[in-house]
Every structure is written in structure tokens, then in C-alpha cells.
Design a protein around this motif. Structure first.
Motif, PDB file in Angstrom:
ATOM      1  N   LEU A 165      26.425  32.954  40.973  1.00 37.35           N
ATOM      2  CA  LEU A 165      27.824  32.723  41.363  1.00 37.35           C
ATOM      3  C   LEU A 165      28.287  33.729  42.413  1.00 37.35           C
ATOM      4  CD1 LEU A 165      29.289  31.788  37.910  1.00 37.35           C
ATOM      5  CD2 LEU A 165      29.294  30.362  39.933  1.00 37.35           C
ATOM      6  N   LEU A 176      26.883  32.709  45.772  1.00 33.80           N
ATOM      7  CA  LEU A 176      27.590  31.519  46.278  1.00 33.80           C
ATOM      8  C   LEU A 176      28.971  31.913  46.807  1.00 33.80           C
ATOM      9  CD1 LEU A 176      26.683  28.831  43.602  1.00 33.80           C
ATOM     10  CD2 LEU A 176      26.162  28.737  46.030  1.00 33.80           C
ATOM     11  N   ASP A 177      29.663  32.756  46.028  1.00 32.70           N
ATOM     12  CA  ASP A 177      30.992  33.254  46.422  1.00 32.70           C
ATOM     13  C   ASP A 177      30.928  33.917  47.794  1.00 32.70           C
ATOM     14  OD1 ASP A 177      33.129  32.744  44.870  1.00 32.70           O
ATOM     15  OD2 ASP A 177      33.179  34.689  43.833  1.00 32.70           O
ATOM     16  N   LEU A 230      30.013  31.493  50.631  1.00 31.71           N
ATOM     17  CA  LEU A 230      31.155  30.634  50.969  1.00 31.71           C
ATOM     18  C   LEU A 230      32.242  31.402  51.725  1.00 31.71           C
ATOM     19  CD1 LEU A 230      31.463  28.435  47.773  1.00 31.71           C
ATOM     20  CD2 LEU A 230      31.300  27.594  50.110  1.00 31.71           C
ATOM     21  N   GLU A 275      29.709  24.236  48.122  1.00 32.28           N
ATOM     22  CA  GLU A 275      30.804  24.048  47.167  1.00 32.28           C
ATOM     23  C   GLU A 275      30.354  23.180  45.997  1.00 32.28           C
ATOM     24  OE1 GLU A 275      34.729  24.857  49.902  1.00 32.28           O
ATOM     25  OE2 GLU A 275      34.096  22.782  49.567  1.00 32.28           O
ATOM     26  N   GLN A 295      28.401  25.362  43.841  1.00 32.34           N
ATOM     27  CA  GLN A 295      29.292  26.268  43.101  1.00 32.34           C
ATOM     28  C   GLN A 295      29.939  25.539  41.907  1.00 32.34           C
ATOM     29  OE1 GLN A 295      32.978  27.524  44.928  1.00 32.34           O
ATOM     30  NE2 GLN A 295      32.518  29.652  44.449  1.00 32.34           N
ATOM     31  N   ARG A 296      30.368  24.272  42.158  1.00 29.35           N
ATOM     32  CA  ARG A 296      30.965  23.496  41.062  1.00 29.35           C
ATOM     33  C   ARG A 296      29.949  23.315  39.933  1.00 29.35           C
ATOM     34  NH1 ARG A 296      33.596  20.698  45.043  1.00 29.35           N
ATOM     35  NH2 ARG A 296      32.006  19.065  45.165  1.00 29.35           N
ATOM     36  N   TYR A 310      29.544  26.502  38.068  1.00 28.61           N
ATOM     37  CA  TYR A 310      30.670  26.769  37.169  1.00 28.61           C
ATOM     38  C   TYR A 310      30.635  25.868  35.941  1.00 28.61           C
ATOM     39  CZ  TYR A 310      33.047  30.362  39.830  1.00 28.61           C
ATOM     40  OH  TYR A 310      33.356  31.550  40.421  1.00 28.61           O
ATOM     41  N   GLN A 366      33.770  37.672  38.887  1.00 26.47           N
ATOM     42  CA  GLN A 366      34.414  36.872  39.928  1.00 26.47           C
ATOM     43  C   GLN A 366      35.083  37.811  40.912  1.00 26.47           C
ATOM     44  OE1 GLN A 366      36.659  34.220  37.513  1.00 26.47           O
ATOM     45  NE2 GLN A 366      34.989  32.729  37.420  1.00 26.47           N
TER      46      GLN A 366
END
Ligand code: ADP
Length: 536
Positions: free
Chosen positions: A174, A177-178, A181, A194, A197-198, A201, A513
Motif C-alpha cells: 500500500l 502504491l500510495d 500514485l 488505482e 490500490q482498490r 484495500y 497510511q
């Protein structure tokens, strides 16, 4: 009044004496008639009279003697036997061989005694057997209980490890990816990332659900008791789901009804989880129309505050025969649900279990193709006003830090996690040094020419773990005001408490996060700036 004792043991007159009197009277009468006849015939003579009287007495004596031998003695033996049975002695009596009904009675009595003794012996043996069985079963139960306890302990350890092992790679995934992005990408790349990422999550949500359920079932989930405001929690939940509702073109309404109070002591994380589960289901299973959330609070007679939440939607609805099963594990109302809407059937199970832990309840009314209403009641304790105010959320209080560039120390052994946090924080202008374990961290803190403003501390590390390192930091008065933030993939109940007990100032659970990490760091830097300057 009748004397009971007298009634129980009546006085007996000897059989022999009765026979003696009876025979004496009879023979006396015969003698008297004979003598009277002699007197009438004038042939009476004293010698004959005396002899006859003597004979009467002798015969009566003999009759009573034989009565005693033949009747009274055997009966006395029988009576003695009955008395000894009454006293609990089951032994045969002596039976006189009279060859008549009395001997038969004695024999029958002895047979009865023998079978009574046999039954007593059998009962005693059964009793012993039963006691043995009970002892044996108790021992077996104890062994089984010890086994179950050990299994439960193993399960909790397995859970803790699983939790750690799963969150560590998720953190890397994550985080990366964060970060990606956050960089310059083509439209297609952004779209693909994205989607990834979805997916990541939803995988994380699934992991969390499975871990939560296992924690609840292992009895390892404990509820926190911290002050929070119900109304703002509900508003937050509705706000966080607004984007999803908007995407599906559904109206999302929030109504606060009668509110007797809003400040309570409880576990905001778990209450939020309940509300979010219901809200996200309502939006997920509604394709057109609206979703309405109603909040009401009432004081109960016992002084507790009851939080009543209704989530109504105009969606799919649930068939009556499916309603009783929607709270079962891995159960969905319809097999097409997974295909069309995804999900695992764990959300409502966890919701109900969380409500049970709170002493609350959940009800559902639904009509197929019309919509559903989920009603929840959670009893909570009202919070003292001052506590709520002093514990107001960090987000509300913390002013953004205007001058980053502070030196932070990241204590972390995992290379991927190092990379993720490093990239996240460098982008924000922080200067980060890395220590691979607690020992290295202590050396760096001691050797630093420019003092570190904050430490991000992993817990599970080789050489010296995070808890022990923090304890050592706290023992050194130079670092009294140095904020130490736990950053750990251990997300089991009690981990936060253990970190705080070791002297840490904050806690971030992995996967980290970006926004939450920055918020926490800024909040602690701000508080630390208000405190005394650091000396190294
Ligand atoms: P999931 O949402 O992952 O499928 P849940 O345990 O949250 O699992 O829900 C179980 C089932 O209950 C869902 O699959 C769905 O069939 C039904 N359900 C829950 N909420 C609603 C709702 N608001 N409207 C219609 N059906 C619902």
C-alpha cells in the motif's frame, strides 16, 4: 394426648404367662366342679382335693414351659433379628428348628435379610464404580481443559503472528502504491494503479475482518474505554461514505433526532466499525433512491446513555426466509450477491458480535425490492465533560507544522518498510536516519550532533526490540521530551497499552497510511515544540 414412644414400643405381656393363667383357670374350674360333685355326694376328702390342686398347678406350669420353648423363644429370636436389621446389621438370625410356621417365618426372614444384604452390597459396588467414574471423568476433563487452554493460547499466538506477517507486506504494497500514485503518471497508469490500490484495500479489509472475527472468537478482543463524541463520530462515518454514495447517485441523509447527550466513554473504533459496516452495506445494496442514517440518544433508568442508530435504505431488501441467516459467518442472502456486489458475509457477523460485547443489540426489517432498516442500540456510559475536553481529537487541536526539515529517526528492520516510510517522509521534507534495530537506534541517538526531534519505532526487531529500546530511552533524562511513536504490524488488543506502558507517546498500526503518518508526526512535533528544548 397419646405418647408417641409408647405407641411405637407397646408393652407386651408374656405368652407363657397368658397360657399359664388360661390353663390354671380351666383346670381350676375342672377341679372345682369335681370337688363340688364330691361334696354333694358326701365323698369329699382333703387329700384328694390337695392332690388335684397340685396337679392343676403342675399341668399349668408344664404348659407354660412348653409354650415358652416352642413359641415364645423362636418369636423372641425373630424379634431380636428385626431389631438388629433396624439397627443396620444385615445378619441372619438363629432359627429354632420347631418344624412349624415359626421356623418357616424365621427362614423367610433370613432369606429376606440375605437378599437385602446382596442389594446393599450391589449398591455399594455401584457407588464405588460411580465415584471412580466421576474421578476419572474429572481428571479427563481437567486434561481436556488444559489442552483447550493451550490450544487457545496457541491460537492467539498464531493470530498475533499472522496479523504481523500479513500486515508487513501489506504495508509495503500500500505504501508503494500510495507513493507511485503521488508521482507523475499517464492516465492509463493512474487508472491501473488505482485499481490495484482498490484491490489492495479490499484485501486489507478482508484480512482485518478475518483477524477481527478470530480475535473475538478467541476472546482476545477487549473494548477500550475512552471519551468520544457520538454525534461527531456519526458525522465522520457519513462523511467517509459520501463519495461512494455520490458515485452511485444515491442520496445520503443524516438526521440527529432526540439527543439526551453525545459525550460518552467507550470504544470509538468499534462503534465506528459497527456504523461503517451498516452504512457501507446500505450503500452497496442500494442502486437507486436514498440511504438515511438516524441517531438518537436516551438516558436509561440505570444512568447509562443509550445510542440508537437506524440505517434505512431503498435498496435490494432481503427475502424473509434469508433474514435469520444474514448474521451467520460467511453467509450472504443470495449466491448472486458475491458475483454482483462482492463481500464475504463477515461484516454483519462481526457487527453483531461487537454489539454483544457492548451489551447492545441489532434488529432488521426488510422487504424484498423495497429496502431494509437495520436498527442498533448500544448502551454507553456518559463521559465526564472535562475528560472529553482534555482528550479532544489530535486532528482538532494540532496546528499544521509550518517548518518541517526536522531530523527523525526511523527504527525498523524490514527493508521494504524502511523504503516506504523513507519515501513518504522525505517527500514532506523531513530528514530521516535509519537504525536497523534498537541497539543501533540508541547509538545514533547518543552520537547525534543535531538532536532528533522524533523516533518512529518498530516493535518486533532483532538484537533489541522496540519496547525495550523505548524503556532504555525513557531511563535517560536527556530524552525526556523525545516523542517515540510505535509503528507496528502488531495490531492485537493490548499492543497499544504495552507500547504506552513502555513509555511511547503514540501508536500507528501498519499498513501505514501516508495522511495518518504525517498527521501523527505533526501532532507530536507540535506538542514537543511546546515542551522544553531537547538536550543531547
Ligand atoms: P457482505 O456485505 O460482505 O456480503 P455482511 O455480513 O455485511 O456481508 O452481509 C451479509 C448479507 O446480508 C449480505 O451479503 C446481503 O445479502 C445481506 N445484507 C446486508 N445488508 C443489507 C442491506 N442493507 N440490504 C440488502 N441486503 C443486505
Amino acid at each position: 394426648m397419646v405418647d408417641v414412644n409408647e405407641q411405637e414400643t407397646p408393652k407386651f405381656r408374656s405368652l407363657a404367662s397368658k397360657f399359664f393363667v388360661f390353663t390354671s383357670v380351666l383346670l381350676g374350674w375342672v377341679v372345682a366342679v369335681t370337688l363340688w360333685w364330691d361334696i354333694r355326694l358326701h365323698s369329699f376328702n382333703w387329700t384328694k382335693g390337695s392332690v388335684l390342686c397340685g396337679v392343676v398347678v403342675a399341668v399349668a406350669g408344664l404348659i407354660s414351659f412348653f409354650t415358652v420353648r416352642l413359641l415364645a423363644r423362636p418369636l423372641k429370636l425373630l424379634e431380636a433379628g428385626i431389631t438388629s436389621v433396624r439397627q443396620g446389621k444385615l445378619e441372619p438370625i438363629r432359627v429354632s428348628p420347631t418344624g412349624d410356621e415359626i421356623e418357616f417365618l424365621g427362614d423367610s426372614f433370613n432369606r429376606m435379610i440375605r437378599s437385602l444384604a446382596e442389594s446393599h452390597e450391589q449398591i455399594r459396588q455401584y457407588q464405588e464404580l460411580l465415584e471412580d467414574r466421576i474421578r476419572q471423568r474429572t481428571e479427563e476433563l481437567q486434561v481436556a481443559m488444559q489442552g483447550a487452554l493451550a490450544a487457545s493460547q496457541a491460537k492467539s499466538e498464531f493470530l498475533a503472528n499472522m496479523s504481523h506477517e500479513l500486515r508487513t507486506p501489506m504495508n509495503g504494497l500500500l505504501g508503494m502504491l500510495d507513493l507511485t500514485l503521488d508521482s507523475r503518471l499517464t492516465g492509463d497508469q493512474r487508472d491501473q494503479l488505482e485499481t490495484a490500490q482498490r484491490c489492495a484495500y479490499s484485501l486489507l479489509a478482508l484480512l482485518n475482518d478475518i483477524l477481527d472475527l478470530s480475535k473475538i472468537e478467541a476472546g482476545k478482543m477487549l473494548l477500550e474505554r475512552i471519551p468520544f463524541d457520538i454525534r461527531s463520530l456519526m458525522e465522520d462515518c457519513v462523511k467517509s461514505q459520501r463519495a461512494k454514495a455520490l458515485q452511485k447517485k444515491i442520496t445520503l441523509l443524516f438526521e440527529a433526532g432526540t439527543l439526551a447527550g453525545t459525550r460518552v466513554l467507550g470504544d470509538p473504533l468499534r462503534v465506528r466499525q459497527v456504523v461503517n459496516n451498516l452504512l457501507s452495506n446500505a450503500i452497496k445494496f442500494t442502486d437507486k433512491g436514498w440511504v438515511r442514517v438516524k441517531l438518537g440518544t436516551y438516558f436509561r433508568e440505570d444512568g447509562r446513555l443509550e445510542m440508537a442508530i437506524n440505517v434505512t435504505d431503498t435498496g435490494l431488501g432481503i427475502a424473509p426466509d434469508k433474514l435469520p441467516h444474514i448474521f451467520d459467518k460467511f453467509t450472504q442472502a443470495d449466491s448472486s450477491i458475491t458475483r454482483n456486489y462482492g463481500g464475504t458475509g463477515l461484516g454483519l457477523t462481526i457487527t453483531r458480535k461487537l454489539l454483544d460485547m457492548h451489551g447492545g443489540e441489532i434488529r432488521v426489517e426488510s422487504e424484498l425490492n423495497k429496502g431494509s432498516t437495520f436498527s442498533v442500540v448500544i448502551p454507553l456510559d456518559p463521559a465526564p465533560v472535562s475528560t472529553v475536553e482534555s482528550n479532544a481529537s489530535p486532528e482538532a487541536e494540532a496546528a499544521p507544522v509550518t517548518s518541517p526539515g526536522h531530523r527523525l529517526l526511523l527504527v525498523e528492520d524490514n527493508l521494504v518498510n524502511q523504503k516506504v516510510v523513507l519515501a513518504m517522509l522525505r517527500k514532506r521534507g523531513y530528514r530521516i536516519d535509519i537504525a536497523n534495530n534498537g541497539q543501533e537506534a540508541l547509538h545514533r541517538l547518543e552520537a547525534a550532533e543535531i538532536p532528533y526531534r522524533l523516533v518512529l519505532m518498530d516493535i518486533q526487531m532483532p538484537v533489541l526490540d522496540g519496547l525495550e529500546t523505548t524503556r532504555m530511552i525513557r531511563r535517560n533524562t536527556h530524552w525526556d521530551h523525545l516523542p517515540v511513536i510505535a509503528m507496528t504490524a502488531h495490531a492485537m488488543t493490548g499492543d497499544r497499552e504495552r507500547c504506552m506502558e513502555a513509555g511511547m507517546n503514540g501508536y500507528i498500526s501498519k499498513p501505514v497510511q501516508l495522511a495518518h503518518l504525517i498527521e501523527t508526526i505533526e501532532h507530536h512535533l507540535e506538542s514537543e515544540l511546546c515542551a522544553e528544548p531537547l538536550a543531547v
